[in-house]
Design a protein around this motif. Sequence first.
Motif, mmCIF file in Angstrom:
data_model
loop_
_atom_site.group_PDB
_atom_site.id
_atom_site.type_symbol
_atom_site.label_atom_id
_atom_site.label_comp_id
_atom_site.label_asym_id
_atom_site.label_seq_id
_atom_site.Cartn_x
_atom_site.Cartn_y
_atom_site.Cartn_z
ATOM 1 N N UNK A 23 0.782 -1.227 0.000
ATOM 2 C CA UNK A 23 0.000 0.000 0.000
ATOM 3 C C UNK A 23 0.809 1.269 0.000
ATOM 4 N N UNK A 24 2.113 1.184 -0.184
ATOM 5 C CA UNK A 24 2.941 2.384 -0.220
ATOM 6 C C UNK A 24 3.177 2.807 -1.654
ATOM 7 N N UNK A 25 3.239 4.103 -1.855
ATOM 8 C CA UNK A 25 3.521 4.619 -3.196
ATOM 9 C C UNK A 25 4.912 4.166 -3.615
ATOM 10 N N UNK A 26 5.051 3.812 -4.872
ATOM 11 C CA UNK A 26 6.359 3.430 -5.371
ATOM 12 C C UNK A 26 7.257 4.652 -5.388
ATOM 13 N N UNK A 27 8.553 4.420 -5.432
ATOM 14 C CA UNK A 27 9.492 5.535 -5.384
ATOM 15 C C UNK A 27 9.404 6.404 -6.641
ATOM 16 N N UNK A 28 10.086 7.522 -6.586
ATOM 17 C CA UNK A 28 10.004 8.500 -7.678
ATOM 18 C C UNK A 28 10.484 7.930 -9.004
ATOM 19 N N UNK A 29 11.370 6.929 -8.959
ATOM 20 C CA UNK A 29 11.863 6.337 -10.201
ATOM 21 C C UNK A 29 10.740 5.658 -10.980
ATOM 22 N N UNK A 30 9.689 5.248 -10.291
ATOM 23 C CA UNK A 30 8.564 4.586 -10.934
ATOM 24 C C UNK A 30 7.352 5.514 -10.995
ATOM 25 N N UNK A 31 7.589 6.811 -11.032
ATOM 26 C CA UNK A 31 6.507 7.792 -11.062
ATOM 27 C C UNK A 31 5.661 7.613 -12.318
ATOM 28 N N UNK A 32 4.398 8.019 -12.248
ATOM 29 C CA UNK A 32 3.537 7.914 -13.427
ATOM 30 C C UNK A 32 4.131 8.681 -14.608
ATOM 31 N N UNK A 33 3.836 8.202 -15.779
ATOM 32 C CA UNK A 33 4.323 8.832 -17.009
ATOM 33 C C UNK A 33 3.747 10.236 -17.144
ATOM 34 N N UNK A 34 4.545 11.142 -17.696
ATOM 35 C CA UNK A 34 4.068 12.499 -17.959
ATOM 36 C C UNK A 34 3.016 12.465 -19.066
ATOM 37 N N UNK A 35 2.075 13.380 -18.975
ATOM 38 C CA UNK A 35 1.079 13.567 -20.025
ATOM 39 C C UNK A 35 1.336 14.943 -20.629
ATOM 40 N N UNK A 36 1.820 14.966 -21.855
ATOM 41 C CA UNK A 36 2.089 16.229 -22.542
ATOM 42 C C UNK A 36 1.302 16.264 -23.839
ATOM 43 N N UNK A 37 1.061 17.451 -24.321
ATOM 44 C CA UNK A 37 0.321 17.632 -25.573
ATOM 45 C C UNK A 37 1.122 18.524 -26.502
ATOM 46 N N UNK A 38 1.097 18.193 -27.783
ATOM 47 C CA UNK A 38 1.776 18.988 -28.793
ATOM 48 C C UNK A 38 0.714 19.558 -29.733
ATOM 49 N N UNK A 39 -0.159 20.371 -29.176
ATOM 50 C CA UNK A 39 -1.259 20.988 -29.928
ATOM 51 C C UNK A 39 -1.557 22.320 -29.275
ATOM 52 N N UNK A 40 -2.359 23.133 -29.928
ATOM 53 C CA UNK A 40 -2.756 24.412 -29.335
ATOM 54 C C UNK A 40 -3.841 24.231 -28.285
ATOM 55 N N UNK A 41 -4.749 23.284 -28.544
ATOM 56 C CA UNK A 41 -5.883 23.046 -27.652
ATOM 57 C C UNK A 41 -6.158 21.556 -27.541
ATOM 58 N N UNK A 42 -6.679 21.152 -26.380
ATOM 59 C CA UNK A 42 -7.014 19.757 -26.126
ATOM 60 C C UNK A 42 -8.357 19.703 -25.419
ATOM 61 N N UNK A 43 -9.169 18.733 -25.802
ATOM 62 C CA UNK A 43 -10.405 18.425 -25.098
ATOM 63 C C UNK A 43 -10.355 16.949 -24.735
ATOM 64 N N UNK A 44 -10.497 16.657 -23.449
ATOM 65 C CA UNK A 44 -10.529 15.277 -22.985
ATOM 66 C C UNK A 44 -11.812 15.108 -22.187
ATOM 67 N N UNK A 45 -12.544 14.045 -22.486
ATOM 68 C CA UNK A 45 -13.804 13.780 -21.798
ATOM 69 C C UNK A 45 -13.630 12.524 -20.949
ATOM 70 N N UNK A 46 -13.969 12.660 -19.675
ATOM 71 C CA UNK A 46 -13.868 11.553 -18.727
ATOM 72 C C UNK A 46 -15.250 11.179 -18.219
ATOM 73 N N UNK A 47 -15.452 9.878 -17.997
ATOM 74 C CA UNK A 47 -16.652 9.377 -17.339
ATOM 75 C C UNK A 47 -16.319 9.161 -15.867
ATOM 76 N N UNK A 48 -17.267 9.523 -15.015
ATOM 77 C CA UNK A 48 -17.103 9.377 -13.577
ATOM 78 C C UNK A 48 -18.081 8.316 -13.093
#
Length: 154
Positions: A23-48
């Motif tokens: 139940x412990x967070x993994x160390x920084x070496x295994x941090x989640x991948x970065x999410x970057x965008x190479x566009x002017x605008x982004x729309x992301x739709x999530x379901x909750x």
Amino acid sequence: MRRLSGMVLADALLILPAFSLTGHAQDAAAAPQKTTYNADSVIVIYAVNPGKDADYEQVISKLRDALGKSTAPEAKQQLAGWKVVKSQKSLTNDASSSYIHIISPVVKGADYSIVNIVYAVSSDDEKRAFYDLYKGALKGALSQMTGTEIGAPV
């Protein structure tokens, strides 16, 4: 509405980091991948998940707080250009709530991973609580669109 390809959906699921069996967070070496965008605008739709709107809205509140507290030079620009709108109508067959993230302008090279942004200003206990909140609220990504601005209408 177009469903996400397996690759984009898999990328969307990377926003939730892995935890060990203890139940412990993994160390920084295994941090989640970065999410970057190479566009002017982004729309992301999530379901909750049904009944989890308040939890997801708390996630968004923590995101905004984290961007406000961040010392990253791009954080203030991200905060100013990132809007979240709750759809008045469900975009899924099971009536899950849909939240639309509108990012414009995109800060090129900036990390838009919600988890990474919140973790950057959180203690270990806060990280675990946030992970549980986010994982419990988020059903998944429905769609992502990126685009390049073509100019103002005439």
